[in-house]
Design a protein around this motif. Sequence first.
Motif, PDB file in Angstrom:
ATOM      1  N   SER A  35       0.822  -1.215   0.000  1.00 11.36           N
ATOM      2  CA  SER A  35       0.000   0.000   0.000  1.00 11.36           C
ATOM      3  C   SER A  35       0.855   1.265   0.000  1.00 11.36           C
ATOM      4  CB  SER A  35      -0.942   0.001   1.209  1.00 11.36           C
ATOM      5  OG  SER A  35      -0.216   0.063   2.424  1.00 11.36           O
ATOM      6  N   THR A  36       2.056   1.194   0.573  1.00  7.76           N
ATOM      7  CA  THR A  36       2.928   2.368   0.632  1.00  7.76           C
ATOM      8  C   THR A  36       3.271   2.874  -0.758  1.00  7.76           C
ATOM      9  OG1 THR A  36       3.888   1.684   2.745  1.00  7.76           O
ATOM     10  CG2 THR A  36       5.146   3.270   1.430  1.00  7.76           C
ATOM     11  N   TRP A  37       3.751   1.967  -1.636  1.00  5.08           N
ATOM     12  CA  TRP A  37       4.140   2.438  -2.962  1.00  5.08           C
ATOM     13  C   TRP A  37       2.961   2.558  -3.920  1.00  5.08           C
ATOM     14  CZ3 TRP A  37       3.336  -1.268  -6.755  1.00  5.08           C
ATOM     15  CH2 TRP A  37       3.357  -2.620  -6.368  1.00  5.08           C
ATOM     16  N   VAL A  38       1.891   1.812  -3.669  1.00 10.29           N
ATOM     17  CA  VAL A  38       0.697   1.964  -4.503  1.00 10.29           C
ATOM     18  C   VAL A  38       0.011   3.303  -4.212  1.00 10.29           C
ATOM     19  CG1 VAL A  38      -1.599   1.051  -5.005  1.00 10.29           C
ATOM     20  CG2 VAL A  38       0.330  -0.506  -4.786  1.00 10.29           C
ATOM     21  N   ASN A  39      -0.023   3.712  -2.954  1.00 10.34           N
ATOM     22  CA  ASN A  39      -0.593   5.012  -2.599  1.00 10.34           C
ATOM     23  C   ASN A  39       0.174   6.145  -3.274  1.00 10.34           C
ATOM     24  OD1 ASN A  39      -2.570   3.901  -0.953  1.00 10.34           O
ATOM     25  ND2 ASN A  39      -1.339   4.068   0.905  1.00 10.34           N
ATOM     26  N   PHE A  40       1.496   6.035  -3.240  1.00  7.52           N
ATOM     27  CA  PHE A  40       2.323   7.036  -3.912  1.00  7.52           C
ATOM     28  C   PHE A  40       2.042   7.045  -5.409  1.00  7.52           C
ATOM     29  CE2 PHE A  40       6.175   7.922  -6.357  1.00  7.52           C
ATOM     30  CZ  PHE A  40       6.523   9.180  -5.897  1.00  7.52           C
ATOM     31  N   ALA A  41       1.966   5.862  -6.001  1.00  5.82           N
ATOM     32  CA  ALA A  41       1.741   5.757  -7.441  1.00  5.82           C
ATOM     33  C   ALA A  41       0.381   6.310  -7.844  1.00  5.82           C
ATOM     34  CB  ALA A  41       1.861   4.297  -7.880  1.00  5.82           C
ATOM     35  N   SER A  42      -0.617   6.180  -6.984  1.00  5.91           N
ATOM     36  CA  SER A  42      -1.961   6.644  -7.336  1.00  5.91           C
ATOM     37  C   SER A  42      -1.990   8.159  -7.530  1.00  5.91           C
ATOM     38  CB  SER A  42      -2.966   6.226  -6.264  1.00  5.91           C
ATOM     39  OG  SER A  42      -2.709   6.871  -5.026  1.00  5.91           O
ATOM     40  N   THR A  43      -1.301   8.899  -6.663  1.00 10.70           N
ATOM     41  CA  THR A  43      -1.277  10.355  -6.788  1.00 10.70           C
ATOM     42  C   THR A  43      -0.527  10.771  -8.051  1.00 10.70           C
ATOM     43  OG1 THR A  43      -1.343  10.622  -4.381  1.00 10.70           O
ATOM     44  CG2 THR A  43      -0.601  12.505  -5.677  1.00 10.70           C
ATOM     45  N   VAL A  44       0.627  10.173  -8.269  1.00 10.77           N
ATOM     46  CA  VAL A  44       1.405  10.489  -9.466  1.00 10.77           C
ATOM     47  C   VAL A  44       0.652  10.032 -10.714  1.00 10.77           C
ATOM     48  CG1 VAL A  44       3.565  10.076 -10.708  1.00 10.77           C
ATOM     49  CG2 VAL A  44       3.584  10.329  -8.217  1.00 10.77           C
ATOM     50  N   GLY A  45       0.020   8.863 -10.628  1.00 12.65           N
ATOM     51  CA  GLY A  45      -0.609   8.272 -11.799  1.00 12.65           C
ATOM     52  C   GLY A  45      -1.780   9.051 -12.337  1.00 12.65           C
ATOM     53  N   MET A  46      -2.622   9.606 -11.459  1.00 10.85           N
ATOM     54  CA  MET A  46      -3.776  10.337 -11.956  1.00 10.85           C
ATOM     55  C   MET A  46      -3.374  11.655 -12.626  1.00 10.85           C
ATOM     56  SD  MET A  46      -5.665  11.649  -8.455  1.00 10.85           S
ATOM     57  CE  MET A  46      -6.021   9.969  -7.965  1.00 10.85           C
ATOM     58  N   ILE A  47      -2.137  12.085 -12.409  1.00 11.51           N
ATOM     59  CA  ILE A  47      -1.606  13.250 -13.130  1.00 11.51           C
ATOM     60  C   ILE A  47      -0.838  12.810 -14.363  1.00 11.51           C
ATOM     61  CG2 ILE A  47      -0.135  15.301 -12.946  1.00 11.51           C
ATOM     62  CD1 ILE A  47      -0.572  15.213  -9.929  1.00 11.51           C
ATOM     63  N   ALA A  48      -0.106  11.702 -14.241  1.00 10.42           N
ATOM     64  CA  ALA A  48       0.769  11.249 -15.320  1.00 10.42           C
ATOM     65  C   ALA A  48      -0.005  10.858 -16.580  1.00 10.42           C
ATOM     66  CB  ALA A  48       1.625  10.075 -14.844  1.00 10.42           C
ATOM     67  N   ILE A  49      -1.183  10.241 -16.429  1.00 15.07           N
ATOM     68  CA  ILE A  49      -1.902   9.774 -17.611  1.00 15.07           C
ATOM     69  C   ILE A  49      -2.348  10.936 -18.497  1.00 15.07           C
ATOM     70  CG2 ILE A  49      -3.901   8.487 -18.454  1.00 15.07           C
ATOM     71  CD1 ILE A  49      -3.698   6.700 -16.011  1.00 15.07           C
ATOM     72  N   PRO A  50      -3.025  11.972 -17.978  1.00 17.14           N
ATOM     73  CA  PRO A  50      -3.363  13.103 -18.859  1.00 17.14           C
ATOM     74  C   PRO A  50      -2.141  13.857 -19.370  1.00 17.14           C
ATOM     75  CG  PRO A  50      -4.024  13.548 -16.586  1.00 17.14           C
ATOM     76  CD  PRO A  50      -3.654  12.116 -16.650  1.00 17.14           C
ATOM     77  N   VAL A  51      -1.067  13.918 -18.566  1.00 14.18           N
ATOM     78  CA  VAL A  51       0.181  14.499 -19.065  1.00 14.18           C
ATOM     79  C   VAL A  51       0.707  13.649 -20.213  1.00 14.18           C
ATOM     80  CG1 VAL A  51       2.614  14.938 -18.512  1.00 14.18           C
ATOM     81  CG2 VAL A  51       0.827  15.677 -16.938  1.00 14.18           C
ATOM     82  N   GLY A  52       0.554  12.312 -20.091  1.00 16.67           N
ATOM     83  CA  GLY A  52       0.942  11.415 -21.166  1.00 16.67           C
ATOM     84  C   GLY A  52       0.134  11.647 -22.430  1.00 16.67           C
ATOM     85  N   PHE A  53      -1.159  11.963 -22.284  1.00 17.36           N
ATOM     86  CA  PHE A  53      -1.978  12.282 -23.453  1.00 17.36           C
ATOM     87  C   PHE A  53      -1.384  13.468 -24.212  1.00 17.36           C
ATOM     88  CE2 PHE A  53      -6.215  10.509 -21.611  1.00 17.36           C
ATOM     89  CZ  PHE A  53      -5.689   9.237 -21.705  1.00 17.36           C
ATOM     90  N   LEU A  54      -0.956  14.468 -23.463  1.00 25.18           N
ATOM     91  CA  LEU A  54      -0.339  15.641 -24.095  1.00 25.18           C
ATOM     92  C   LEU A  54       0.963  15.259 -24.786  1.00 25.18           C
ATOM     93  CD1 LEU A  54      -0.996  18.433 -21.443  1.00 25.18           C
ATOM     94  CD2 LEU A  54      -1.700  18.492 -23.837  1.00 25.18           C
ATOM     95  N   MET A  55       1.756  14.386 -24.168  1.00 26.11           N
ATOM     96  CA  MET A  55       3.004  13.946 -24.786  1.00 26.11           C
ATOM     97  C   MET A  55       2.729  13.163 -26.065  1.00 26.11           C
ATOM     98  SD  MET A  55       5.239  12.887 -21.399  1.00 26.11           S
ATOM     99  CE  MET A  55       6.658  12.383 -22.366  1.00 26.11           C
ATOM    100  N   ILE A  56       1.675  12.333 -26.067  1.00 28.52           N
ATOM    101  CA  ILE A  56       1.306  11.612 -27.278  1.00 28.52           C
ATOM    102  C   ILE A  56       0.903  12.594 -28.369  1.00 28.52           C
ATOM    103  CG2 ILE A  56      -0.407  10.030 -28.276  1.00 28.52           C
ATOM    104  CD1 ILE A  56      -0.470   8.594 -25.568  1.00 28.52           C
ATOM    105  N   ALA A  57       0.259  13.686 -27.972  1.00 24.75           N
ATOM    106  CA  ALA A  57      -0.167  14.708 -28.924  1.00 24.75           C
ATOM    107  C   ALA A  57       0.960  15.653 -29.316  1.00 24.75           C
ATOM    108  CB  ALA A  57      -1.325  15.510 -28.343  1.00 24.75           C
ATOM    109  N   GLY A  58       2.154  15.417 -28.793  1.00 24.56           N
ATOM    110  CA  GLY A  58       3.296  16.248 -29.155  1.00 24.56           C
ATOM    111  C   GLY A  58       3.475  17.484 -28.306  1.00 24.56           C
TER     112      GLY A  58
END
Length: 323
Positions: A35-58
């Motif tokens: 749970s320690t590293w999954v909790n950390f990943a959840s906060t980063v992850g919900m930001i990383a995915i839409p940021v990733g969408f922007l990276m895919i779009a250039g």
Amino acid sequence: MRSPAAGAFMGFAMVFIVFAIFGFQRNFLSVGGISTWVNFASTVGMIAIPVGFLMIAGELDISTGAVLPASAMTVAVISGYYEMPIMLGVCAALSVGALIGFINGMIVTRTQVPSFIVTLATLFAVAGLTLSLSIVFINTTQTSLNAPDWAKTLFGGRLLGGFRSSVFWWIAMIVGFIFFLHKSPWGNWVFALGGDQESARNAGIPVQRLKIGLFMLSSTSTAFAGVLQTIQFNAATSQANFGMIFNTIIACVVGGLLLTGGFGTVMGIVFGTLTLGVVQQGIGYTEIDRNLSFLIIGVMLLIAVLMNDTFRKLATSWSTKKK
């Protein structure tokens, strides 16, 4: 092996196995350890995915490091300092995020200035504005928030032995993001932007509106993460979170996204985020020097960049043969 997310999954599997071996005696595989590293990943992850969408779009959004504290302070000031209804503070925080994303998108689409420069300017502008307005309204740069029990449970509670509610929000967002990018027509538009914007525009894709929407999605998701953190820890600060910028980009690159755009998957970003979480948080469950976590992340990032093109060629060559 033919999946674009194969490299990210293999990287996560190898890192997880290594840390499971070295951290077995320190309960790395316990519910509390996971749970320690999954909790950390959840906060980063919900930001990383839409940021990733922007990276895919250039494009790129590095203003997240300022949007996070801005939204956190918004909900804390409104619902904590001034004791207004918690949902009013949450809606206000999400509105702040959406507004910042709209401004980023408008400037990028109207001026043709690279998004890195635009969001870098926004990063410092929003960070400075958050600090100044905090002094004006509450005469301090940090404040507390005691949310009602139902809000605490919904946005900042812990379930199943230590998993924060942010983990379950993240899972729900993953499902929605997978549908958006891989099942809906809008996902094809995002990939088209990263491939050739002029061709995308000639094909009838609303390039400007799509870009603005992606920037707003990135900032609003970041604002939501800020709300969850504030309710979870009962406090907020105006200090910019520069570490979040690097964490989200690292998660995307390790997750198989190309810096040139046009390629990537949601699950790749998820595995990249989990890998980052294991390295940053799981190292505390081993006898490995914690200072080496930065070295591991640096090596991991370099390997990911070198391998991303290989897995992209594997995926595209399989697709070509399949046809």
